[in-house]
Design a protein around this motif. Structure first.
Motif, PDB file in Angstrom:
ATOM      1  N   SER A   2      -4.206   0.213  -2.771  1.00 11.39           N
ATOM      2  CA  SER A   2      -3.407  -0.743  -2.348  1.00 11.39           C
ATOM      3  C   SER A   2      -2.807  -1.324  -3.825  1.00 11.39           C
ATOM      4  CB  SER A   2      -4.521  -2.169  -1.717  1.00 11.39           C
ATOM      5  OG  SER A   2      -4.856  -1.897  -0.425  1.00 11.39           O
ATOM      6  N   PRO A  61     -17.753   1.243   4.829  1.00 15.69           N
ATOM      7  CA  PRO A  61     -16.087   0.008   4.120  1.00 15.69           C
ATOM      8  C   PRO A  61     -15.818  -0.042   2.728  1.00 15.69           C
ATOM      9  CG  PRO A  61     -16.175  -0.215   6.681  1.00 15.69           C
ATOM     10  CD  PRO A  61     -17.660   1.081   6.131  1.00 15.69           C
ATOM     11  N   TYR A  73      -6.444  -0.365  -5.818  1.00 10.97           N
ATOM     12  CA  TYR A  73      -7.482   0.361  -5.289  1.00 10.97           C
ATOM     13  C   TYR A  73      -7.536   1.544  -4.456  1.00 10.97           C
ATOM     14  CZ  TYR A  73      -8.811  -4.851  -6.311  1.00 10.97           C
ATOM     15  OH  TYR A  73      -9.677  -6.513  -7.403  1.00 10.97           O
ATOM     16  N   THR A 105       0.908  -1.118  -0.149  1.00 16.84           N
ATOM     17  CA  THR A 105      -0.247   0.710  -0.292  1.00 16.84           C
ATOM     18  C   THR A 105       1.485   1.441   0.177  1.00 16.84           C
ATOM     19  OG1 THR A 105      -0.204  -0.252   2.627  1.00 16.84           O
ATOM     20  CG2 THR A 105      -1.829  -1.535   1.441  1.00 16.84           C
ATOM     21  N   LYS A 127      -8.639   3.054  -1.116  1.00 19.62           N
ATOM     22  CA  LYS A 127     -10.123   2.580  -0.026  1.00 19.62           C
ATOM     23  C   LYS A 127     -10.437   4.318   0.477  1.00 19.62           C
ATOM     24  CE  LYS A 127      -9.115   1.848   5.079  1.00 19.62           C
ATOM     25  NZ  LYS A 127      -8.672   1.722   6.287  1.00 19.62           N
ATOM     26  N   GLN A 130     -12.826  -1.168  -0.802  1.00 15.65           N
ATOM     27  CA  GLN A 130     -12.206  -1.075  -1.849  1.00 15.65           C
ATOM     28  C   GLN A 130     -12.561  -0.895  -3.027  1.00 15.65           C
ATOM     29  OE1 GLN A 130      -8.820  -0.920  -0.774  1.00 15.65           O
ATOM     30  NE2 GLN A 130      -8.880  -1.555   1.237  1.00 15.65           N
ATOM     31  N   ASN A 172     -14.323   5.048   2.809  1.00 10.68           N
ATOM     32  CA  ASN A 172     -14.507   4.512   4.748  1.00 10.68           C
ATOM     33  C   ASN A 172     -16.022   5.282   4.505  1.00 10.68           C
ATOM     34  OD1 ASN A 172     -11.843   3.598   5.458  1.00 10.68           O
ATOM     35  ND2 ASN A 172     -11.232   5.164   5.710  1.00 10.68           N
TER      36      ASN A 172
END
Length: 143
Positions: free
Chosen positions: A67, A95, A87, A58, A89, A97, A91
Motif C-alpha cells: 500500500s 493481520p 506498507y 495498492t 500487508k 500493515q 496476515n
C-alpha cells in the motif's frame, strides 16, 4: 482576536496546499496504474488498484500487497509537504500493515529521492523514474 485570524488564515492555506498535494498524489497513482497496465512497460504479474478516496493505492506482486498511503504534514517553513508511506500487508500471526519505506514530495511533485547515478530528484507524476521508484518499493517488499 489577531491570533484567531492568523490561525484561520493558516488553516485556509494548509487546506489549499493539502488539496494541491492530493491532486499530485492522485496523478502519481494514475500514472503508476497506467504504466503497470501498458503492455510495452508492464510486468504482467504486478497489479494495481486505486483507492484515491482513501488516499492510497495498492500493488500486488508475488502474493504481497503493498500500500502506498498519502498524508501531508507541516514543515518548519509553515508549508505542507506530501508524505507517502509504504506498507506491506501481513496476515500471520495476526493481520497488520508493516511500514517498510516511503518518501516525501512537494507541491510540484518533486520527491526527496534522487534518480540513480544523478543529483536530480524523481518527479512522481510524469517520468520513468516514477515507475522505477514504485518498482523499487515493490522489490523491497520481497525482503
Amino acid at each position: 482576536m489577531p491570533y484567531l485570524t492568523q490561525l484561520h488564515d493558516n488553516l485556509d492555506k494548509a487546506s489549499d496546499q493539502h488539496t494541491a498535494l492530493t491532486s499530485v498524489f492522485d496523478e502519481f497513482a494514475n500514472f503508476v496504474k497506467d504504466c503497470i497496465q501498458t503492455p510495452s512497460i508492464a510486468n504482467h504479474s504486478i497489479t494495481a488498484a486505486l483507492h484515491l478516496d482513501q488516499g492510497l493505492f495498492t500493488t500486488t506482486f508475488a502474493g504481497r500487497t503493498v500500500s502506498f498511503v498519502f498524508t501531508s504534514s507541516l514543515e518548519n517553513s509553515g508549508n505542507l509537504i506530501g508524505n507517502v508511506k509504504c506498507y506491506i500487508k501481513k496476515n500471520f500471526p495476526e493481520p497488520k500493515q508493516v511500514e517498510f519505506g516511503g518518501f516525501t514530495f512537494d507541491a510540484e511533485g518533486y520527491t526527496n529521492i534522487n534518480v540513480p547515478n544523478s543529483n536530480e530528484t524523481i518527479h512522481i507524476a510524469n517520468d520513468i523514474g516514477t515507475l522505477l521508484m514504485v518498482l523499487h518499493f515493490i522489490h523491497e517488499s520481497l525482503s
